[in-house]
Design a protein around this motif. Sequence first.
Motif, PDB file in Angstrom:
ATOM      1  N   PHE A  33      61.368  74.989  87.185  1.00 13.08           N
ATOM      2  CA  PHE A  33      60.058  74.334  87.237  1.00 13.08           C
ATOM      3  C   PHE A  33      60.001  73.222  86.187  1.00 13.08           C
ATOM      4  O   PHE A  33      60.555  73.357  85.099  1.00 13.08           O
ATOM      5  CB  PHE A  33      58.945  75.335  86.922  1.00 13.08           C
ATOM      6  N   TYR A  35      57.010  70.935  84.091  1.00 12.73           N
ATOM      7  CA  TYR A  35      55.599  70.822  83.736  1.00 12.73           C
ATOM      8  C   TYR A  35      55.415  69.607  82.816  1.00 12.73           C
ATOM      9  O   TYR A  35      56.323  69.214  82.094  1.00 12.73           O
ATOM     10  CB  TYR A  35      55.115  72.067  82.987  1.00 12.73           C
ATOM     11  N   PRO A  43      50.095  73.202  79.838  1.00 11.06           N
ATOM     12  CA  PRO A  43      51.075  72.592  80.744  1.00 11.06           C
ATOM     13  C   PRO A  43      50.523  72.475  82.162  1.00 11.06           C
ATOM     14  O   PRO A  43      49.810  73.367  82.626  1.00 11.06           O
ATOM     15  CB  PRO A  43      52.248  73.561  80.688  1.00 11.06           C
ATOM     16  N   PHE A  45      51.706  71.840  86.196  1.00 12.05           N
ATOM     17  CA  PHE A  45      52.847  71.945  87.095  1.00 12.05           C
ATOM     18  C   PHE A  45      53.171  70.604  87.743  1.00 12.05           C
ATOM     19  O   PHE A  45      52.281  69.879  88.199  1.00 12.05           O
ATOM     20  CB  PHE A  45      52.522  72.971  88.189  1.00 12.05           C
ATOM     21  N   TYR A  48      58.935  72.234  91.685  1.00 10.19           N
ATOM     22  CA  TYR A  48      59.637  73.524  91.692  1.00 10.19           C
ATOM     23  C   TYR A  48      60.879  73.439  92.569  1.00 10.19           C
ATOM     24  O   TYR A  48      60.851  72.881  93.676  1.00 10.19           O
ATOM     25  CB  TYR A  48      58.695  74.609  92.217  1.00 10.19           C
ATOM     26  N   ASP A  56      58.555  72.472  96.218  1.00 12.42           N
ATOM     27  CA  ASP A  56      57.171  72.081  95.935  1.00 12.42           C
ATOM     28  C   ASP A  56      57.201  70.915  94.964  1.00 12.42           C
ATOM     29  O   ASP A  56      57.732  71.049  93.871  1.00 12.42           O
ATOM     30  CB  ASP A  56      56.399  73.270  95.345  1.00 12.42           C
ATOM     31  N   LEU A  91      58.059  69.857  79.959  1.00 14.41           N
ATOM     32  CA  LEU A  91      58.628  71.195  79.791  1.00 14.41           C
ATOM     33  C   LEU A  91      59.354  71.624  81.052  1.00 14.41           C
ATOM     34  O   LEU A  91      58.880  71.382  82.166  1.00 14.41           O
ATOM     35  CB  LEU A  91      57.519  72.203  79.494  1.00 14.41           C
ATOM     36  N   ARG A  98      62.152  84.207  93.007  1.00 15.35           N
ATOM     37  CA  ARG A  98      60.909  83.584  93.476  1.00 15.35           C
ATOM     38  C   ARG A  98      59.898  84.614  93.956  1.00 15.35           C
ATOM     39  O   ARG A  98      58.720  84.524  93.686  1.00 15.35           O
ATOM     40  CB  ARG A  98      61.214  82.616  94.604  1.00 15.35           C
ATOM     41  N   ASN A 101      57.466  89.223  90.778  1.00 19.45           N
ATOM     42  CA  ASN A 101      56.702  88.786  89.615  1.00 19.45           C
ATOM     43  C   ASN A 101      57.589  88.710  88.381  1.00 19.45           C
ATOM     44  O   ASN A 101      57.604  89.602  87.550  1.00 19.45           O
ATOM     45  CB  ASN A 101      55.520  89.725  89.374  1.00 19.45           C
ATOM     46  N   GLN A 102      58.327  87.639  88.270  1.00 16.15           N
ATOM     47  CA  GLN A 102      59.164  87.410  87.103  1.00 16.15           C
ATOM     48  C   GLN A 102      58.554  86.295  86.268  1.00 16.15           C
ATOM     49  O   GLN A 102      58.118  85.288  86.792  1.00 16.15           O
ATOM     50  CB  GLN A 102      60.582  87.005  87.527  1.00 16.15           C
ATOM     51  N   PRO A 103      58.513  86.450  84.948  1.00 18.27           N
ATOM     52  CA  PRO A 103      57.952  85.399  84.114  1.00 18.27           C
ATOM     53  C   PRO A 103      58.844  84.168  84.081  1.00 18.27           C
ATOM     54  O   PRO A 103      60.065  84.265  84.270  1.00 18.27           O
ATOM     55  CB  PRO A 103      57.858  86.048  82.740  1.00 18.27           C
ATOM     56  N   GLN A 104      58.245  83.033  83.856  1.00 17.54           N
ATOM     57  CA  GLN A 104      58.979  81.799  83.650  1.00 17.54           C
ATOM     58  C   GLN A 104      59.277  81.654  82.155  1.00 17.54           C
ATOM     59  O   GLN A 104      58.408  81.902  81.314  1.00 17.54           O
ATOM     60  CB  GLN A 104      58.174  80.611  84.148  1.00 17.54           C
ATOM     61  N   PHE A 106      60.481  79.108  79.159  1.00 22.02           N
ATOM     62  CA  PHE A 106      60.404  77.678  78.900  1.00 22.02           C
ATOM     63  C   PHE A 106      61.412  77.198  77.872  1.00 22.02           C
ATOM     64  O   PHE A 106      61.773  77.927  76.930  1.00 22.02           O
ATOM     65  CB  PHE A 106      59.001  77.319  78.385  1.00 22.02           C
TER      66      PHE A 106
END
Lengths: 115, 114
Positions: A33, A35, A43, A45, A48, A56, A91, A98, A101-104, A106
């Motif tokens: 991603f 940002y 941040p 978006f 992606y 996206d 960022l 995808r 529910n996994q955190p992003q 940075f």
Amino acid sequence: GAGVSQSPRYKVAKRGQDVALRCDPISGHVSLFWYQQALGQGPEFLTYFQNEAQLDKSGLPSDRFFAERPEGSVSTLKIQRTQQEDSAVYLCASSSDRGVNQPQHFGDGTRLSIL
Amino acid sequence: DQQVKQNSPSLSVQEGRISILNCDYTNSMFDYFLWYKKYPAEGPTFLISISSIKDKNEDGRFTVFLNKSAKHLSLHIVPSQPGDSAVYFCAARRTRGGADGLTFGKGTHLIIQP
């Protein structure tokens, strides 16, 4: 290191110049991603990727902004004919999957200043 | 149109006490929520997350509470430590059929006083 790596950390360009910002995601992370963070804001978006596919790009502010991830790992965000309003921290984040529910996670960002 | 709102730009808490950071959202389709911590000149660091099927998630000193009917979540830090001084961002995502990016609030600057 094991984290998301971005380069350069700082970039100063004159208005009208083109710039390219690089992101090395965490090894094996499928999702990437970009940002944009303006001063005093959260941040926002931009775009992606899932592997090499750009799924996206709804957040890209204009057609001067272009991102690619040709081999599904390193990504480059390019800004053509830069304007002063492009000054911000850019960022990059990556995550492992995808659909789950996994955190992003940075990187430290590239601070872009347009003179 | 801010879909994720953090209405307190800053919060000062004494060391050892509880810090409570609040976040409100307007999009009822959001179903995954995260808190990030950010130090100056660094990227946001993931702290804790919660899915909409839960109302509480705990990890060490950090607990996130979700009130879906009020569209409100909060982050509790107990006990607060000097290293907790940072900007905290609330973020949300719609995992089904929505945009893949996170929507962030503007952040709350937490200051832990000795």
